[in-house]
Design a protein around this motif. Structure first.
Motif, PDB file in Angstrom:
ATOM      1  N   ARG A  11       2.514   1.748  -3.339  1.00  0.00           N
ATOM      2  CA  ARG A  11       1.535   2.244  -4.319  1.00  0.00           C
ATOM      3  C   ARG A  11       1.242   3.722  -4.090  1.00  0.00           C
ATOM      4  O   ARG A  11       1.137   4.498  -5.042  1.00  0.00           O
ATOM      5  CB  ARG A  11       0.239   1.442  -4.226  1.00  0.00           C
ATOM      6  CG  ARG A  11       0.391  -0.010  -4.640  1.00  0.00           C
ATOM      7  CD  ARG A  11      -0.468  -0.343  -5.851  1.00  0.00           C
ATOM      8  NE  ARG A  11      -0.327  -1.747  -6.206  1.00  0.00           N
ATOM      9  CZ  ARG A  11       0.593  -2.206  -7.052  1.00  0.00           C
ATOM     10  NH1 ARG A  11       1.433  -1.402  -7.645  1.00  0.00           N
ATOM     11  NH2 ARG A  11       0.663  -3.499  -7.305  1.00  0.00           N
ATOM     12  N   ARG A  57       0.851  -1.206   0.000  1.00  0.00           N
ATOM     13  CA  ARG A  57       0.000   0.000   0.000  1.00  0.00           C
ATOM     14  C   ARG A  57       0.888   1.257   0.000  1.00  0.00           C
ATOM     15  O   ARG A  57       0.658   2.186  -0.772  1.00  0.00           O
ATOM     16  CB  ARG A  57      -0.909  -0.023   1.237  1.00  0.00           C
ATOM     17  CG  ARG A  57      -2.190   0.762   1.061  1.00  0.00           C
ATOM     18  CD  ARG A  57      -3.121   0.628   2.265  1.00  0.00           C
ATOM     19  NE  ARG A  57      -3.364  -0.751   2.675  1.00  0.00           N
ATOM     20  CZ  ARG A  57      -3.123  -1.260   3.880  1.00  0.00           C
ATOM     21  NH1 ARG A  57      -2.635  -0.499   4.845  1.00  0.00           N
ATOM     22  NH2 ARG A  57      -3.380  -2.531   4.157  1.00  0.00           N
ATOM     23  N   GLN A  59       1.992  -8.675  -6.723  1.00  0.00           N
ATOM     24  CA  GLN A  59       1.633  -7.258  -6.887  1.00  0.00           C
ATOM     25  C   GLN A  59       2.651  -6.502  -7.745  1.00  0.00           C
ATOM     26  O   GLN A  59       2.319  -5.509  -8.386  1.00  0.00           O
ATOM     27  CB  GLN A  59       1.535  -6.570  -5.515  1.00  0.00           C
ATOM     28  CG  GLN A  59       0.369  -7.031  -4.671  1.00  0.00           C
ATOM     29  CD  GLN A  59      -0.969  -6.729  -5.318  1.00  0.00           C
ATOM     30  OE1 GLN A  59      -1.208  -5.611  -5.744  1.00  0.00           O
ATOM     31  NE2 GLN A  59      -1.809  -7.736  -5.414  1.00  0.00           N
ATOM     32  N   GLN A  68       3.560   5.707  -5.720  1.00  0.00           N
ATOM     33  CA  GLN A  68       3.618   5.462  -7.188  1.00  0.00           C
ATOM     34  C   GLN A  68       4.891   4.746  -7.635  1.00  0.00           C
ATOM     35  O   GLN A  68       5.433   5.016  -8.710  1.00  0.00           O
ATOM     36  CB  GLN A  68       3.504   6.787  -7.934  1.00  0.00           C
ATOM     37  CG  GLN A  68       2.090   7.321  -7.952  1.00  0.00           C
ATOM     38  CD  GLN A  68       2.047   8.801  -7.665  1.00  0.00           C
ATOM     39  OE1 GLN A  68       2.985   9.536  -7.959  1.00  0.00           O
ATOM     40  NE2 GLN A  68       0.950   9.235  -7.066  1.00  0.00           N
TER      41      GLN A  68
END
Ligand code: GRF
Length: 219
Positions: free
Chosen positions: A79, A76, A102, A82
């Motif tokens: 992400r 998380r 992922q 980015q």
């Protein structure tokens, strides 16, 4: 081409992180470190990141019920920043299959031996005990196994008769610091192509194979 956005995962002193930072600052590497993630609150690598105004995040295993919960939190975070490429740099945890799925083919690691020889821990000890005449380091993609993913770059370093673990580790580390930024740059420039387990480096080979007084780098 925009700089590739990377996240660096660390647990300790962070000399490879420093090599990446230095390569970016010297414009040898077109990358941006979006976040440095550590599983150790006291890791010196965090200091190095802060000195260069790079965001940091700490995740402690004790705060999570299981490996996958820990990994979900890290994913998380990556992400949110980015991150396009995850670089393990002395990160002392095995990634769960969830994490690897992922970032499939977007996770790389640096290992201080010529894989597939001497995977895992206590690598220099194993190399010395085995009596190999050459060792080195490897940057490889991370898959579900322990140091088993496709090899991107290796550097070969001799083992000398009076080596102990420390001396050998130091000789190899110099090459880690060369090949890790180089591997990231090859990915940033889209120069790597996969053929099964083989990673082929495309384009001009201006400085290849690299050589200095102690070893060889390929590509
Ligand atoms: C390096 O030897 C690397 O190959 C291994 O862990 C060590 C990390 O060193 N995976 P540092 O934290 O980058 O100085």
């Amino acid at each position: 081409m925009a700089p590739i956005k990377i996240g660096v995962l660390v647990s300790g002193r962070g000399s490879n992180l420093q090599a990446i930072i230095d390569a970016i600052e010297a414009r040898r590497l077109e990358a941006e470190i979006r976040v440095v993630v550590s599983d150790q609150a006291q890791a010196y690598a965090l200091e190095r990141a802060r000195k260069h105004q790079i965001p940091t995040a700490v995740f402690l295993a004790k705060d999570y019920a299981c490996r996958e919960d820990f990994d979900r939190a890290v994913v998380r975070c990556l992400r949110e920043h980015q991150v396009e490429l995850v670089c393990l740099a002395g990160f002392m945890r095995i990634l769960s299959p969830y994490f690897i799925a992922q970032f499939r083919d977007r996770i790389i690691n640096i290992h201080p031996a010529l894989l597939p020889a001497f995977p895992g821990l206590h690598v220099q000890k194993k190399a010395l005990e085995h009596g190999v005449k050459f060792s080195g380091c490897t940057v490889h993609f991370v898959d579900e196994g322990m140091d088993t993913g496709p090899i991107i770059i290796q550097a070969v370093v001799p083992v000398l008769d009076d080596d102990d673990e420390e001396k050998l580790a130091a000789r190899i580390l110099r090459f880690e610091h060369q090949i890790y930024p180089r591997a990231i740059q090859l990915i940033a420039k889209g120069r790597l192509r996969r053929e099964g387990r083989r990673v082929i480096c495309e384009g001009s080979r201006e400085e290849v194979p690299g050589r200095d007084e102690w070893g060889y780098v390929n590509p």
